[in-house]
Motif scaffolding. Structure first.
Motif, PDB file in Angstrom:
ATOM      1  N   SER A 165       0.829  -1.209   0.000  1.00  7.53           N
ATOM      2  CA  SER A 165       0.000   0.000   0.000  1.00  7.53           C
ATOM      3  C   SER A 165       0.864   1.259   0.000  1.00  7.53           C
ATOM      4  O   SER A 165       0.601   2.208  -0.748  1.00  7.53           O
ATOM      5  N   CYS A 166       1.885   1.292   0.832  1.00  5.03           N
ATOM      6  CA  CYS A 166       2.761   2.469   0.888  1.00  5.03           C
ATOM      7  C   CYS A 166       3.569   2.604  -0.404  1.00  5.03           C
ATOM      8  O   CYS A 166       3.803   3.721  -0.878  1.00  5.03           O
ATOM      9  N   ILE A 167       3.974   1.477  -0.989  1.00  9.02           N
ATOM     10  CA  ILE A 167       4.694   1.520  -2.261  1.00  9.02           C
ATOM     11  C   ILE A 167       3.795   2.122  -3.341  1.00  9.02           C
ATOM     12  O   ILE A 167       4.218   2.990  -4.103  1.00  9.02           O
ATOM     13  N   ALA A 168       2.532   1.693  -3.384  1.00  8.11           N
ATOM     14  CA  ALA A 168       1.585   2.224  -4.375  1.00  8.11           C
ATOM     15  C   ALA A 168       1.365   3.719  -4.161  1.00  8.11           C
ATOM     16  O   ALA A 168       1.315   4.495  -5.124  1.00  8.11           O
ATOM     17  N   GLU A 169       1.265   4.135  -2.897  1.00  8.54           N
ATOM     18  CA  GLU A 169       1.078   5.551  -2.587  1.00  8.54           C
ATOM     19  C   GLU A 169       2.294   6.377  -3.021  1.00  8.54           C
ATOM     20  O   GLU A 169       2.152   7.462  -3.581  1.00  8.54           O
ATOM     21  N   MET A 170       3.491   5.838  -2.792  1.00  6.38           N
ATOM     22  CA  MET A 170       4.716   6.537  -3.204  1.00  6.38           C
ATOM     23  C   MET A 170       4.775   6.644  -4.726  1.00  6.38           C
ATOM     24  O   MET A 170       5.191   7.682  -5.275  1.00  6.38           O
ATOM     25  N   LYS A 171       4.347   5.601  -5.406  1.00  5.51           N
ATOM     26  CA  LYS A 171       4.345   5.619  -6.862  1.00  5.51           C
ATOM     27  C   LYS A 171       3.426   6.724  -7.389  1.00  5.51           C
ATOM     28  O   LYS A 171       3.802   7.469  -8.286  1.00  5.51           O
ATOM     29  N   LYS A 172       2.233   6.857  -6.796  1.00  9.13           N
ATOM     30  CA  LYS A 172       1.297   7.910  -7.192  1.00  9.13           C
ATOM     31  C   LYS A 172       1.905   9.290  -6.958  1.00  9.13           C
ATOM     32  O   LYS A 172       1.792  10.177  -7.809  1.00  9.13           O
ATOM     33  N   GLU A 173       2.547   9.482  -5.808  1.00 13.25           N
ATOM     34  CA  GLU A 173       3.180  10.766  -5.498  1.00 13.25           C
ATOM     35  C   GLU A 173       4.302  11.082  -6.486  1.00 13.25           C
ATOM     36  O   GLU A 173       4.457  12.216  -6.926  1.00 13.25           O
ATOM     37  N   ALA A 174       5.073  10.068  -6.843  1.00 16.90           N
ATOM     38  CA  ALA A 174       6.191  10.264  -7.786  1.00 16.90           C
ATOM     39  C   ALA A 174       5.658  10.637  -9.161  1.00 16.90           C
ATOM     40  O   ALA A 174       6.267  11.449  -9.876  1.00 16.90           O
ATOM     41  N   GLU A 175       4.528  10.057  -9.563  1.00 16.40           N
ATOM     42  CA  GLU A 175       3.954  10.354 -10.875  1.00 16.40           C
ATOM     43  C   GLU A 175       3.413  11.780 -10.926  1.00 16.40           C
ATOM     44  O   GLU A 175       3.402  12.397 -11.989  1.00 16.40           O
ATOM     45  N   LYS A 176       2.979  12.330  -9.789  1.00 11.64           N
ATOM     46  CA  LYS A 176       2.483  13.706  -9.725  1.00 11.64           C
ATOM     47  C   LYS A 176       3.622  14.710  -9.865  1.00 11.64           C
ATOM     48  O   LYS A 176       3.410  15.790 -10.407  1.00 11.64           O
ATOM     49  N   ALA A 177       4.787  14.358  -9.373  1.00  2.82           N
ATOM     50  CA  ALA A 177       5.926  15.287  -9.333  1.00  2.82           C
ATOM     51  C   ALA A 177       6.510  15.559 -10.695  1.00  2.82           C
ATOM     52  O   ALA A 177       6.373  14.965 -11.670  1.00  2.82           O
TER      53      ALA A 177
END
Length: 84
Positions: A72-84
């Motif tokens: 779950s945290c990995i998926a959340e980090m991936k979403k944040e990275a894609e926004k940046a």
């Protein structure tokens, strides 16, 4: 990378892992470790064999670069990275 943290063994045979290392590597109270000794030179080696996610505390984790992370945290980090 090897870090040098000199510690004394206490009367009951234990040592304290420095808080900076525990923070950096997400080591929490209750995490389990295996203790091995290199018979050639007597080095004592701790291997984490269980842990929890360093962000949310979940126990369903994978080990990534020495840190435990849940999906779950990995998926959340991936979403944040894609926004940046």
């Amino acid at each position: 990378m090897i870090m040098n943290n000199n510690k004394k063994i206490n009367k009951s045979g234990g040592i304290t892992i420095p808080s900076s290392l525990r923070r950096d590597f997400g080591i929490e109270a209750g995490d389990k470790v295996a203790v091995d000794v290199n018979p050639k030179n007597g080095d004592i080696i701790l291997h984490r064999n269980e842990g929890s996610c360093m962000f949310c505390g979940s126990e369903e984790v994978i080990l990534y670069k020495g840190r435990y992370l849940c999906r779950s945290c990995i998926a959340e980090m991936k979403k944040e990275a894609e926004k940046a």
